[in-house]
Enzyme design. Structure first.
Site, short mmCIF file in Angstrom:
data_model
loop_
_atom_site.label_atom_id
_atom_site.label_comp_id
_atom_site.label_asym_id
_atom_site.label_seq_id
_atom_site.Cartn_x
_atom_site.Cartn_y
_atom_site.Cartn_z
N ARG A 1 3.59 1.07 1.05
CA ARG A 1 3.03 -0.20 1.52
C ARG A 1 4.14 -1.20 1.82
O ARG A 1 4.12 -1.89 2.85
CB ARG A 1 2.09 -0.80 0.47
CG ARG A 1 1.43 -2.10 0.93
CD ARG A 1 0.64 -2.75 -0.16
NE ARG A 1 1.49 -3.22 -1.26
CZ ARG A 1 1.04 -3.98 -2.27
NH1 ARG A 1 -0.23 -4.32 -2.33
NH2 ARG A 1 1.86 -4.38 -3.22
N TYR B 1 -0.58 -10.56 5.00
CA TYR B 1 -1.18 -9.23 4.88
C TYR B 1 -2.43 -9.30 4.02
O TYR B 1 -2.58 -10.18 3.16
CB TYR B 1 -0.17 -8.20 4.35
CG TYR B 1 -0.17 -7.97 2.86
CD1 TYR B 1 -1.01 -7.03 2.28
CD2 TYR B 1 0.71 -8.66 2.03
CE1 TYR B 1 -1.01 -6.80 0.91
CE2 TYR B 1 0.73 -8.43 0.67
CZ TYR B 1 -0.13 -7.50 0.11
OH TYR B 1 -0.12 -7.29 -1.23
N PHE C 1 6.86 -4.14 -4.06
CA PHE C 1 7.50 -4.87 -2.97
C PHE C 1 7.17 -6.36 -2.98
O PHE C 1 8.07 -7.21 -2.95
CB PHE C 1 7.07 -4.25 -1.64
CG PHE C 1 7.45 -5.05 -0.42
CD1 PHE C 1 8.69 -4.90 0.17
CD2 PHE C 1 6.55 -5.94 0.15
CE1 PHE C 1 9.05 -5.63 1.30
CE2 PHE C 1 6.88 -6.68 1.28
CZ PHE C 1 8.14 -6.53 1.85
N ASP C 2 5.88 -6.72 -3.03
CA ASP C 2 5.54 -8.13 -2.93
C ASP C 2 5.85 -8.90 -4.21
O ASP C 2 6.19 -10.09 -4.16
CB ASP C 2 4.09 -8.36 -2.49
CG ASP C 2 3.12 -7.40 -3.11
OD1 ASP C 2 3.54 -6.43 -3.75
OD2 ASP C 2 1.89 -7.60 -2.95
N THR C 3 5.79 -8.23 -5.37
CA THR C 3 6.24 -8.89 -6.60
C THR C 3 7.73 -9.23 -6.52
O THR C 3 8.15 -10.35 -6.86
CB THR C 3 5.98 -7.99 -7.83
OG1 THR C 3 4.58 -7.75 -7.96
CG2 THR C 3 6.49 -8.66 -9.10
#
Length: 438
Positions: A97, A115, A207-209
């Site tokens: 992702r 997103y 990734f987003d953390t």
């Protein structure tokens, strides 16, 4: 004009034209990363497209980012791009992702990139409040939060507990100030996120953390929006594997923070009082720089003592009983040593209560280590003492991290320790403000 791109290890070329006839506008690009979502993709994108067309006041682009699906997801994405205006599709040959978001965001020409999870669990009415502070320049990143006041969440207790524990770990261990790292509903100013991306290492669920931690570390402003959110009962996320990968990601980020390598070439905002992005906010939480070395030394001594006791007791007891008894003895000593040397608590007041609370941390260690030994015994009956000791070391490493967080945030938290005298108040205030007592 519709746009389909297939990515095979290299950038897909220049970004597609804006959907507003080539005028610059205030374009918002919404990315939907997908992997084997052929059953829900069409309905979700059609719903999102209809909502944005009728209710969203800015030009938009929807990009379906297929990361290595093995079913008919890519065909569904191509069909959507052919049928619906402002819908585009791109395909990557590698799964992840984070990898999909990185690919689209790094080449986007939009003013704001966002997103959403393909299940659209978050109510779409929160989308305009999510991106508006970014379009105005008030904030740099924005996240939907299921854990802040005003949110309405419907999900099972298991996922609720896991989510809250994860975000508690982030706040306690890494000084995160955002409330919900995992909600699949995020946005950022494009020039900001493109400056951050080269310093983000993860390509999957962390990734987003990591992106949020990096942004906060560099003094950027993160806006939170309470959301209405309904759990997807068909979610196929491997919770245990994701949790393991998240813990590894947290450890990696912590190492980069401690070495000063967690930086990105982006200018942070000046804070009240003139503190810039490299100021006090970028430091470890108050007291942690002093507490970590003491806790580590005590932890090493306790681990060695527990392993010696385990080996001695193993000559007369089974592995589970030997482990439990050795943990009981060393946990009492560990709690007492950390009370005195790590957290600076002296005297007998509340010592018994703190030992009892330390016992809860012991129980967690017992569950982890006993579970590890039981799994080892089931997988490899008659394993050697060396293998048993190695399994204990791994389980104890995880338990040690959790025990430190519990001690810092709960057992020996300043608000729960005995009321200090005037000189101690002065010392504590000086430490929390980043100075030293006079």
């Amino acid at each position: 004009m519709n746009h389909v791109v297939t990515e095979r290890g290299t950038p897909a070329g220049p970004p597609p034209p804006s959907p507003n006839g080539g005028r610059r506008g205030r374009l918002v690009e919404v990315v939907i990363p997908v992997y084997n979502e052929e059953r829900v993709l069409a309905a979700s994108v059609e719903r999102l497209h209809a909502y944005l067309t009728s209710a969203f006041p800015y030009p938009f682009r929807i990009t379906v980012a297929d990361n290595a699906s093995t079913d008919a997801t890519w065909r569904a994405a191509v069909d959507l791009a052919a049928r619906l205006p402002h819908v585009h599709a791109t395909r990557l040959e590698l799964k992840g992702r984070g990898r999909a978001l990185r690919h689209v965001w790094s080449t986007s020409d939009a003013d704001v990139v966002a997103y959403m999870d393909v299940d659209l669990s978050t109510d779409l009415d929160a989308f305009l409040p999510l991106v508006a502070p970014l379009l105005s320049g008030h904030s740099d990143l924005a996240i939907g939060s299921r854990l802040t006041r005003g949110s309405a969440v419907v999900r099972g207790p298991r996922r609720e507990v896991i989510s809250r524990c994860y975000n508690l770990l982030l706040r306690t261990a890494l000084a995160a100030r955002f409330s919900d790292a995992q909600c699949g509903f995020k946005a950022a100013r494009t020039e900001v996120v493109q400056a951050l991306l080269p310093s983000v290492e993860d390509e999957e669920w962390f990734f987003d953390t990591e992106l949020l931690l990096l942004a906060e570390r560099n003094g950027l402003r993160i806006h939170e929006v309470p959301v209405d959110w309904v759990d997807d009962p068909d979610s196929r996320v491997d919770v245990l594997r994701t949790a393991r990968d998240d813990l590894r990601g947290m450890a990696r980020v912590a190492r980069r923070m401690l070495t000063g390598a967690f930086r990105a070439p982006v200018g942070g905002r000046t804070r009240p009082g003139g503190a810039g992005p490299d100021g006090a906010r970028a430091e470890l939480p108050a007291g942690m720089a002093r507490q970590l070395p003491a806790f580590a030394v005590i932890g090493v001594i306790s681990t060695v003592a527990q392993l010696v006791l385990f080996v001695l007791l193993r000559t007369v007891l089974g592995p589970l009983w030997a482990n439990a008894l050795s943990l009981v003895v060393t946990t009492v000593g560990n709690t007492a040593a950390n009370r005195r040397f790590t957290f600076g608590v002296t005297g007998s007041e509340r010592a018994f209560r703190q030992q009892m609370e330390g016992g809860l941390a012991f129980l967690l260690g017992l569950v982890l280590s006993t579970g590890g030994l039981a799994a080892l015994d089931a997988a490899a009956p008659g394993a050697s003492r060396a293998v048993e000791v190695a399994a204990l070391v791994v389980a104890n490493a995880v338990a040690t991290l959790v025990r430190f967080l519990l001690m810092r945030a709960w057992i020996f938290h300043p608000r729960r320790v005995r009321a200090p005298g005037p000189s101690e108040v002065h010392a504590t205030a000086a430490e929390e403000s980043g100075g030293t007592p006079s």
